[in-house]
Design a protein around this motif. Structure first.
Motif, mmCIF file in Angstrom:
data_model
loop_
_atom_site.group_PDB
_atom_site.id
_atom_site.type_symbol
_atom_site.label_atom_id
_atom_site.label_comp_id
_atom_site.label_asym_id
_atom_site.label_seq_id
_atom_site.Cartn_x
_atom_site.Cartn_y
_atom_site.Cartn_z
ATOM 1 N N LEU A 94 -8.577 -14.705 21.553
ATOM 2 C CA LEU A 94 -7.411 -14.126 22.233
ATOM 3 C C LEU A 94 -7.573 -14.247 23.751
ATOM 4 O O LEU A 94 -6.613 -14.540 24.464
ATOM 5 N N GLU A 95 -8.804 -14.057 24.238
ATOM 6 C CA GLU A 95 -9.068 -14.237 25.674
ATOM 7 C C GLU A 95 -8.851 -15.684 26.102
ATOM 8 O O GLU A 95 -8.478 -15.948 27.244
ATOM 9 N N LEU A 96 -9.092 -16.622 25.184
ATOM 10 C CA LEU A 96 -8.915 -18.043 25.490
ATOM 11 C C LEU A 96 -7.464 -18.498 25.327
ATOM 12 O O LEU A 96 -7.172 -19.683 25.458
ATOM 13 N N GLY A 97 -6.567 -17.562 25.021
ATOM 14 C CA GLY A 97 -5.147 -17.905 25.012
ATOM 15 C C GLY A 97 -4.443 -17.926 23.674
ATOM 16 O O GLY A 97 -3.237 -18.173 23.626
ATOM 17 N N ALA A 98 -5.166 -17.710 22.571
ATOM 18 C CA ALA A 98 -4.487 -17.682 21.278
ATOM 19 C C ALA A 98 -3.535 -16.490 21.223
ATOM 20 O O ALA A 98 -3.819 -15.429 21.779
ATOM 21 N N LYS A 99 -2.395 -16.681 20.584
ATOM 22 C CA LYS A 99 -1.409 -15.610 20.454
ATOM 23 C C LYS A 99 -1.764 -14.634 19.346
ATOM 24 O O LYS A 99 -1.395 -13.470 19.400
ATOM 25 N N ALA A 100 -2.438 -15.130 18.316
ATOM 26 C CA ALA A 100 -2.778 -14.257 17.186
ATOM 27 C C ALA A 100 -3.951 -14.837 16.425
ATOM 28 O O ALA A 100 -4.228 -16.031 16.487
ATOM 29 N N PHE A 101 -4.609 -13.970 15.709
ATOM 30 C CA PHE A 101 -5.714 -14.339 14.830
ATOM 31 C C PHE A 101 -5.266 -14.012 13.410
ATOM 32 O O PHE A 101 -5.000 -12.851 13.096
ATOM 33 N N ILE A 102 -5.145 -15.020 12.583
ATOM 34 C CA ILE A 102 -4.634 -14.849 11.218
ATOM 35 C C ILE A 102 -5.771 -15.147 10.248
ATOM 36 O O ILE A 102 -6.437 -16.174 10.361
ATOM 37 N N ARG A 103 -5.961 -14.245 9.299
ATOM 38 C CA ARG A 103 -7.047 -14.412 8.324
ATOM 39 C C ARG A 103 -6.696 -15.443 7.262
ATOM 40 O O ARG A 103 -5.565 -15.522 6.804
ATOM 41 N N LYS A 104 -7.724 -16.223 6.870
ATOM 42 C CA LYS A 104 -7.593 -17.119 5.717
ATOM 43 C C LYS A 104 -7.844 -16.336 4.456
ATOM 44 O O LYS A 104 -8.667 -15.421 4.482
ATOM 45 N N PRO A 105 -7.256 -16.647 3.350
ATOM 46 C CA PRO A 105 -6.206 -17.643 3.222
ATOM 47 C C PRO A 105 -4.898 -17.115 3.802
ATOM 48 O O PRO A 105 -4.578 -15.928 3.653
ATOM 49 N N VAL A 106 -4.167 -17.998 4.462
ATOM 50 C CA VAL A 106 -2.937 -17.584 5.121
ATOM 51 C C VAL A 106 -1.864 -17.223 4.082
ATOM 52 O O VAL A 106 -1.774 -17.846 3.031
ATOM 53 N N LYS A 107 -1.135 -16.183 4.404
ATOM 54 C CA LYS A 107 -0.031 -15.752 3.540
ATOM 55 C C LYS A 107 1.273 -16.053 4.260
ATOM 56 O O LYS A 107 1.390 -15.815 5.471
ATOM 57 N N SER A 108 2.245 -16.553 3.524
ATOM 58 C CA SER A 108 3.531 -16.951 4.113
ATOM 59 C C SER A 108 4.162 -15.843 4.924
ATOM 60 O O SER A 108 4.643 -16.063 6.034
ATOM 61 N N GLU A 109 4.145 -14.634 4.379
ATOM 62 C CA GLU A 109 4.819 -13.525 5.063
ATOM 63 C C GLU A 109 4.108 -13.159 6.371
ATOM 64 O O GLU A 109 4.758 -12.786 7.347
ATOM 65 N N VAL A 110 2.805 -13.285 6.395
ATOM 66 C CA VAL A 110 2.048 -12.993 7.627
ATOM 67 C C VAL A 110 2.341 -14.058 8.677
ATOM 68 O O VAL A 110 2.590 -13.750 9.844
ATOM 69 N N GLN A 113 5.787 -13.561 10.057
ATOM 70 C CA GLN A 113 5.830 -12.408 10.962
ATOM 71 C C GLN A 113 5.346 -12.802 12.365
ATOM 72 O O GLN A 113 5.981 -12.449 13.361
ATOM 73 N N HIS A 114 4.265 -13.551 12.450
ATOM 74 C CA HIS A 114 3.752 -13.982 13.754
ATOM 75 C C HIS A 114 4.710 -14.957 14.440
ATOM 76 O O HIS A 114 4.890 -14.899 15.656
ATOM 77 N N LEU A 115 5.328 -15.832 13.655
ATOM 78 C CA LEU A 115 6.305 -16.759 14.241
ATOM 79 C C LEU A 115 7.497 -15.986 14.801
ATOM 80 O O LEU A 115 7.981 -16.275 15.900
ATOM 81 N N LYS A 116 7.957 -14.980 14.070
ATOM 82 C CA LYS A 116 9.079 -14.157 14.548
ATOM 83 C C LYS A 116 8.691 -13.383 15.800
ATOM 84 O O LYS A 116 9.474 -13.288 16.743
#
Length: 121
Positions: A94-110, A113-116
């Motif tokens: 996040l300090e290096l500029g990422a907008k979010a940290f998403i856990r694997k395995p990725v879930k469509s709804e998660v 939500q981050h895209l929105k």
């Protein structure tokens, strides 16, 4: 909205999972990188709007890609997708500029939500 997307992960299964989880409009404009070297090469030669980035990869890892992005001065919106859930690593990306940290395995709804939250859908 037409956005260019890059999915970078050394796992074919993980790349396909992210691709399947994207809204159709984003999936249609997606490119693939299998490691950090490929990702940085694509980022240098293409205008990428959104990057989905794994952390643990051969050659250059996700942290190295984030550092490379800063050096190049490009500004994709980066979502890190990783199984490494250590709070220190999450803070670092996040300090290096990422907008979010998403856990694997990725879930469509998660993912949606981050895209929105970032105004991308």
């Amino acid at each position: 909205m037409s956005l260019s997307v890059l999915i970078c992960d050394d796992s074919n299964l993980a790349r396909k999972q992210v691709l399947r989880s994207l809204p159709e409009t984003l999936a249609a404009n997606a490119q693939i990188a299998t490691n950090g070297v490929e990702a940085l090469k694509i980022l240098r030669s293409n205008n990428i709007d959104v990057l989905f980035l794994d952390l643990t990869m051969p050659e250059i890892d996700g942290v190295g890609v984030l550092q490379g992005i800063q050096k190049m001065g490009v500004t994709p919106i980066v979502f890190v997708i990783s199984a490494d859930i250590q709070p220190e690593m999450q803070s670092k990306v996040l300090e290096l500029g990422a907008k979010a940290f998403i856990r694997k395995p990725v879930k469509s709804e998660v993912l949606l939500q981050h895209l929105k939250e970032n105004g991308l859908v």
